[in-house]
Structure formats: structure tokens, C-alpha cells
Design a protein around this motif. Sequence first.
Motif, PDB file in Angstrom:
ATOM      1  N   THR A 155       9.997  14.318   1.180  1.00 61.08           N
ATOM      2  CA  THR A 155       9.706  14.064   2.651  1.00 61.08           C
ATOM      3  C   THR A 155      10.037  14.767   3.475  1.00 61.08           C
ATOM      4  N   GLN A 172       2.369  10.930  16.952  1.00 60.61           N
ATOM      5  CA  GLN A 172       3.033  10.301  16.277  1.00 60.61           C
ATOM      6  C   GLN A 172       4.189   9.473  17.454  1.00 60.61           C
ATOM      7  N   ASP A 225      13.994  10.978  14.291  1.00 61.70           N
ATOM      8  CA  ASP A 225      14.548   9.636  13.888  1.00 61.70           C
ATOM      9  C   ASP A 225      15.533   9.881  13.301  1.00 61.70           C
ATOM     10  N   THR A 244       5.901  15.505   3.904  1.00 61.63           N
ATOM     11  CA  THR A 244       5.490  14.725   4.635  1.00 61.63           C
ATOM     12  C   THR A 244       5.918  14.124   4.931  1.00 61.63           C
ATOM     13  N   ASP A 245       5.891  13.235   6.626  1.00 63.99           N
ATOM     14  CA  ASP A 245       6.276  12.066   7.291  1.00 63.99           C
ATOM     15  C   ASP A 245       5.966  11.228   7.428  1.00 63.99           C
ATOM     16  N   THR A 246       6.701   9.709   7.965  1.00 60.28           N
ATOM     17  CA  THR A 246       5.839   8.243   8.285  1.00 60.28           C
ATOM     18  C   THR A 246       5.178   8.244   9.828  1.00 60.28           C
ATOM     19  N   GLN A 248       2.813   1.504   9.220  1.00 57.46           N
ATOM     20  CA  GLN A 248       2.288   2.846   8.651  1.00 57.46           C
ATOM     21  C   GLN A 248       2.485   3.501   7.245  1.00 57.46           C
ATOM     22  N   THR A 249       2.135   4.769   7.589  1.00 61.69           N
ATOM     23  CA  THR A 249       1.787   5.392   6.045  1.00 61.69           C
ATOM     24  C   THR A 249       2.454   7.015   5.652  1.00 61.69           C
ATOM     25  N   ASP A 250       2.262   7.804   5.040  1.00 64.19           N
ATOM     26  CA  ASP A 250       3.035   8.632   5.100  1.00 64.19           C
ATOM     27  C   ASP A 250       1.581   9.329   5.322  1.00 64.19           C
ATOM     28  N   ALA A 298       0.492  10.143   1.009  1.00 64.65           N
ATOM     29  CA  ALA A 298       0.252   8.117   0.790  1.00 64.65           C
ATOM     30  C   ALA A 298       1.093   8.190  -0.939  1.00 64.65           C
ATOM     31  N   ASP A 333       4.349   8.428  -1.618  1.00 63.87           N
ATOM     32  CA  ASP A 333       5.162   7.486  -1.105  1.00 63.87           C
ATOM     33  C   ASP A 333       5.422   6.277  -2.112  1.00 63.87           C
ATOM     34  N   LYS A 339      11.351   3.599   0.793  1.00 69.93           N
ATOM     35  CA  LYS A 339      11.903   3.598   2.240  1.00 69.93           C
ATOM     36  C   LYS A 339      13.956   3.850   1.963  1.00 69.93           C
TER      37      LYS A 339
END
Length: 440
Positions: A50, A97, A103, A143-145, A154-156, A194, A197, A202
Motif C-alpha cells: 500500500t 484520481q 489522503d 498501490t493506491d485506491t 473503488q479498487t486498488d 486489486a 487488496d 482497509k
Amino acid sequence: MPEIPDHGAVGGLQILPVLGLPEFRPGDDLAAALAAAAPWLADGDVVVVTSKIVSKVEGRLVGAPTDPEAHDDAESERVLARRGRTLIVANKLGVVQAAAGVDGSNVRRDELALLPADPDVSAARLRAALRELLGVDVAVVVTDTMGRCWRVGQTDAAIGASGLTVLHRYGGAVDTEGNELLVTEVALADELAAAADLVKGKLGGVPVAVVRGAGPVDDGSTARDLVRPLDDDLFSLGTAEAVTQGRREAVLLRRSVRDFADAPVDPAALRRAVGVALTAPAPHHSTPFRFVLVRAKRTALLDAMAQRWRADLEGDGRPADEVARRMRRGDLLRRAPELVLPFRTGDGMHDYPDAGRRAHERTMFTVAGGAAVQSLLVALAAEGLGSCWVGSTIFAADVVRAVLELPGDWEPLGAVAVGVPAEPLTPRPPRDPAGGFFEW
């Protein structure tokens, strides 16, 4: 052509959470913590991390400002869409995004996390450190969401990658039914992000997962290769922003087009453009404009006008070569796919006992006619049609009325050549108003 392998892991995949990782802060050794928590890492594993913990160890934390958009602007390259306080932007990594990836989740309440400055470099650095610490050759995905166009939720997705093919291209491959795959490209790094994740979640404090069985192949690509170039982006603006840009560029899109494609003009588009032109401002709540689409009588009209032009030029004593050169300018009206003649009529015009006011009334109506012509040209451009206004009919008004059998109060306002442009229309830059805009 060499055989293109399938990207699917036919032997199955394992997705393993990396448990027991600490709360990371700036300066912490992420690779050492991973090596201690996952000594079982093996060659060919994909370590999916992440971005938040990468941002933390790299010191990409800032104080939470009073204005929540303050850091969005600093991290943004361009705004694509805005709704209320929600911004969709292309950030400095090229990733589109919300809020530029800034964030406030999974950080202290008085902090915000910015994305890593270069997630591809971060991934490569972590991969090299794990090789040194554990002696394994793994791939790394940062990754980022993010949300997805046309889909809720949302998805990674991958914003950094090292050690794997991020985009599996099937161009030229043939499926089991014998169909050639022409454009299929699988965003493999995004699919791995994805998948990971699903075990990271989360809320459980599991920022790293390992995907085993994918069999990554290092082709030197990075997550940056997944960013669609702006010139190829069909959805580079949100709806409201696109409408705003369209309004701003509508008039600038109009230009004199003299080269047309060998394609018919859509009659409905032409009628819509005329409908727009008829909304032009006019005196006394009148509509003194008429637009004539000349087809059956085009040759007869242009021949008669040419006779008048030639007689006038020769009567001026112009040399023969100059007469021929100026006559050739009229060829545009012959070769254009369509020819539209605008007119100003006397409908609604007031009569006055003195010549001065009568002349002023005619001038006022003629100015309104000019507005209608400009509206037509702009509306044609908005329909993707090219046009070129030529003033020749003004110099042969009686000829035009005679050939087309028009009333005597119909004053020609030039001629408009219309067609599909040979090259796409592009807006020109506006001129500097300094030479034509004054204040007293």
C-alpha cells in the motif's frame, strides 16, 4: 510471430497477507520490517505494498491544513472535473484520481499523506533491498485506491511497479475460436493490486500482501507505462469542464476553410446551424434574415456573377492576368460541397420621412445581418463543418436577385461555402485585445 502466452495463472494463485508489521513513521526501514515479517518470501512472488506506508517511511506526510484543498493544488498537474468540493485531477505522476491522491486515512488526525514522489523508484528500491536481505528475486507493486469511470466504488491500482510486465499485450494473438485479438491489453499490475487488496483490506492494519503463482516476467516496464497519454484520452475532461471549454472555444473554432473532404454535408447539421443563426439579435423584435441553399441554380448563378465580375474588372482597366487571377478566387464557390447565401430583408424595418434615418435603419439591419452570418459560421464549426465567407454577392446584388427570382428588398450578405473540412478544425488562439479594445 512468436507465440503470445496467456497472462492467466493456470496453476492457481495464493494471496498471502503479511502480518505483524509495525506502524511506520518517516525514516523507518520498510524493507527490513518486511524481511522480518515475511522471511518466507520466495522467488517469483509479487509483493504488493500500500502506498500509504511508502509515503510514511519516505516522509511524505504534511500537516492537515484548514483548507482541505490546499495540498490538492500543489500535487495536481491539471483539474479534470470538479463537483462541489470534490476534485478529480491528474496528479504529478499522471494518475487521475480524486484529490490528487492526498489522503487522511490511516494517518494521525493532524496529518495528511501525499503519494510517494516516484512510486516506480520506490518499488525498485524495495525490490533491491529485499533481494539483498533475503536473497530472493521478487516483483514489487505499489498501490493506491481510486475510483473508476462509469463504475461505482473503488479498487486498488498500481502506481509503482518493478520486476514485472505491467501491461500484457495480446495484439496479434488468436483466441480458441480463431479470432485475432487486435487491441486487448491486460493491465496486469492493476489486477495484481486489486487481488492483493482482498486480503489487505482497509481496517485491519495489513498494508502488504504477497501474490504467489503469477510468474512475473521483468520486461523493464513500470507503472508509469499504464498512464494513458493525454492525446489518446477520449475523456480528458469532466462534463462541466468540457462544456466550459467548448463554450470558450466555440467562436475560435471558426476559421475560413477552403479545402474540403470528399464527403457529403449532413443536411440535418446544416439545418441546425441555420436554426442557430436565426437566433441572432435584430432590431424591433424582427428576424430579417434568410438563408438560401443554392443547388439547382448554382452554376447559372455563379456564371452570371462571373460575367458581372469580369465586366467590372475589365471596366476598371485591370490587366488581363490580374482579372484572371481575381476571377479564380470564385472557384471556391463552385467546388464547395454546399453553397449557402445569407440575405438581409426589409422585414420589420421602420420607415422615416428623412433620408438620414432611413440610411441609419438600413445600417442597423445590415449589422444584425452580419451577426446572423457570424452565428451561422460558428454554428457550422460547432457541427464539425468547415465554411468560408465570401463577399462577392454583395457586389452583384441585382444579378443574384434576378437569377434566384427574389424580392427586391432581399440584400445579399455574401456567400458561404460549406463542407466537411479536409483537416479537423482546431481553435485558434484569441488575439491580444490591446489594439482593438479601449476605455475612455
